[in-house]
Design an enzyme around this catalytic site. Structure first.
Site, short mmCIF file in Angstrom:
data_model
loop_
_atom_site.label_atom_id
_atom_site.label_comp_id
_atom_site.label_asym_id
_atom_site.label_seq_id
_atom_site.Cartn_x
_atom_site.Cartn_y
_atom_site.Cartn_z
N HIS A 198 46.51 45.71 30.13
CA HIS A 198 45.56 44.78 30.74
C HIS A 198 45.70 43.34 30.24
O HIS A 198 45.02 42.45 30.75
CB HIS A 198 44.12 45.25 30.47
CG HIS A 198 43.79 45.20 29.02
ND1 HIS A 198 44.24 46.17 28.12
CD2 HIS A 198 43.12 44.28 28.28
CE1 HIS A 198 43.83 45.85 26.91
NE2 HIS A 198 43.15 44.71 26.98
N HIS A 240 44.93 37.71 30.68
CA HIS A 240 44.08 38.90 30.63
C HIS A 240 43.84 39.35 32.07
O HIS A 240 43.17 38.67 32.84
CB HIS A 240 42.75 38.56 29.94
CG HIS A 240 42.03 39.77 29.42
ND1 HIS A 240 41.38 40.65 30.25
CD2 HIS A 240 41.90 40.25 28.17
CE1 HIS A 240 40.85 41.62 29.51
NE2 HIS A 240 41.16 41.40 28.25
#
Length: 149
Positions: free
Chosen positions: A57, A72
């Protein structure tokens, strides 16, 4: 000076609009955020450099000037335990700006109840170290997001 480019295609919305107080308050660092297109896509390296952190992620690339740029992918996506993310490089790899880093599907992230909004953050930077921060409008993967002195 480092130019940080967009790792994703979508709409720039700025950090203040990120639905997470850590990012919206710039506690991790200044930068911007992208609300990505809702289709399977690839996140690319925002700078040339060394991958120093690699998670499904999120990833950090440090350039030759020592600037660390965090990408992110979505908010609270760590809770997906990597499902729906395919790593295309590994920690310790050298990458070039625009090189594919993670394959993912923002629509699937949204369907799983998470926000696909993706902060791009200048780690350990001050707000006044960044210039030309794009906080609105459509951006394509590879478009300039900000410069870092």
């Amino acid at each position: 000076m480092t130019t940080v480019t967009s790792p994703l295609t979508g709409r720039a919305i700025g950090l203040a609009a990120v639905p997470d107080p850590v990012f919206s308050g710039a506690m991790v660092g200044p930068g911007t955020a992208i609300d990505p297109v809702r289709e399977p896509t690839v996140a690319v390296a925002p700078v040339d450099g060394l991958v120093v952190s690699m998670h499904p992620h999120a990833f950090v690339v440090v350039d030759e000037e020592g600037h660390g740029v965090l990408t992110h992918l979505g908010i609270d996506t760590v809770q997906l335990n990597g499902e729906g993310f395919e790593l295309l490089v590994k920690k310790g790899d050298e990458v070039k700006r625009g090189q594919a880093v993670v394959r993912w599907n923002p629509a699937a992230v949204e369907a799983a109840g998470k926000s696909p909004i993706s902060p791009i953050v200048a780690l350990e930077a001050t707000t006044d170290a960044l210039g030309g921060v794009v906080e609105a409008g459509e951006v394509a993967s590879g478009d300039a997001l900000f410069s870092w002195q």
